[in-house]
Design an enzyme around this catalytic site. Structure first.
Site, PDB file in Angstrom:
ATOM      1  N   LYS A  66      -7.476  22.861  -8.238  1.00 13.44           N
ATOM      2  CA  LYS A  66      -7.777  21.514  -8.713  1.00 13.44           C
ATOM      3  C   LYS A  66      -7.967  21.433 -10.230  1.00 13.44           C
ATOM      4  O   LYS A  66      -7.585  20.432 -10.852  1.00 13.44           O
ATOM      5  CB  LYS A  66      -9.014  20.968  -8.002  1.00 13.44           C
ATOM      6  N   ASP A 102     -10.860  12.955  -3.949  1.00 12.10           N
ATOM      7  CA  ASP A 102     -12.091  13.471  -3.348  1.00 12.10           C
ATOM      8  C   ASP A 102     -13.251  12.500  -3.541  1.00 12.10           C
ATOM      9  O   ASP A 102     -14.083  12.318  -2.647  1.00 12.10           O
ATOM     10  CB  ASP A 102     -12.460  14.821  -3.968  1.00 12.10           C
TER      11      ASP A 102
END
Length: 278
Positions: A66, A102
């Site tokens: 990420k 997220d």
């Protein structure tokens, strides 16, 4: 709107991922027979080549990618910049666009459980998910939070995220936990089993969000539920971040949340049954 596409989830390790079940369920319910979704083992060293390797339409990224993906992108959303990580890449021709879903996943998971406006919050753990949790808290109007970690020296990146978000952050260690629990919400971003030792302490908090989804319930979640608290597991977060990914990748807004939920829950149950039978 894209009627055909090639997508995948990348990470290492990756065989446990629920993303294929969620995304493929969405494609089936939406009639997107021209879309495929793969699972690819990929670490940081292999990421540049993977981004170049095929005619991707979209990629879901899990750990450890990420943060590593950011310098490899052409554009990065403001939220992904603030959080310091992108879990989604959307391809438009030769351009790579990074997003963070997220945060949306956490916000929606909390909203489903009726946790809309906590006045105070405590976050356990200091990694990428903790950074997303801080952004979600900021979106819910929480301007100050406490981060509990084993080693404050390793919480620098997450502290930087809090500064960019405008969240006043106190960083404490787990030996101080008992004195820090006068809060409305605890968010545990610790891996499965890592929070077991704190279950008795955290149980007295009104609401708990534990990002672990299997095995479920965790000892932390079971203790909080037994004490009458509101408990949110990691699956709703995973579900809703995937919903947003499907929207971004396909360009469609009619994403079938309940079909995806059913597919994910069925796979979690299947895995749990296999473990019991072993």
């Amino acid at each position: 709107m894209r009627t055909t596409g090639r997508a995948a989830v990348l990470g290492s390790p990756i065989t446990h991922s629920l993303s294929p079940f969620l995304h493929r369920a969405a494609y089936a319910a939406m009639g997107l027979t021209g879309w495929t979704y793969e699972v690819r083992e990929c670490d940081e060293a292999g990421l540049p080549a993977m981004l170049e390797a095929a005619d991707w339409s979209g990629l879901s990224l899990t750990m450890p990618l990420k943060r590593a993906v950011l310098p490899l992108l052409d554009t990065v959303s403001d939220l992904a910049v603030a959080v310091g990580g992108a879990n989604t890449v959307v391809f438009d021709g030769n351009a790579r666009h990074g997003h963070n879903t997220d945060v949306y996943g956490i916000e929606q998971a909390l909203a489903e459980a009726g946790i809309a406006a906590p006045r105070s919050a405590l976050v356990l753990g200091g990694g990428a998910t903790a950074a997303s949790a801080l952004a979600a808290l900021r979106g819910l109007g929480v301007n100050a939070a406490t981060l509990v970690v084993r080693d404050p020296a390793r919480a620098g990146e997450t502290a930087g995220v809090a500064e960019r978000l405008g969240v006043a952050l106190a960083v404490e260690t787990f030996d101080k936990l008992d004195a820090l629990l006068d809060v409305d919400l605890v968010i545990s971003t610790l891996p499965g089993g890592a929070a077991d030792a704190f279950a008795g302490q955290v149980a007295r908090v009104p609401a708990l969000f534990d990002v672990v989804y299997a095995p479920w319930p965790t000892r932390l979640a079971a203790a909080a539920e037994a004490a009458g608290g509101t408990v949110v597991g990691g699956f709703p977060m995973l579900l809703h971040q995937a919903v947003r990914q499907v929207e971004l990748m396909t360009g469609r807004s009619d994403v079938p949340v309940e079909a995806m939920r059913a597919a994910g829950e069925a796979e979690i149950l299947r895995r749990a049954t296999l473990q019991r039978d072993d």
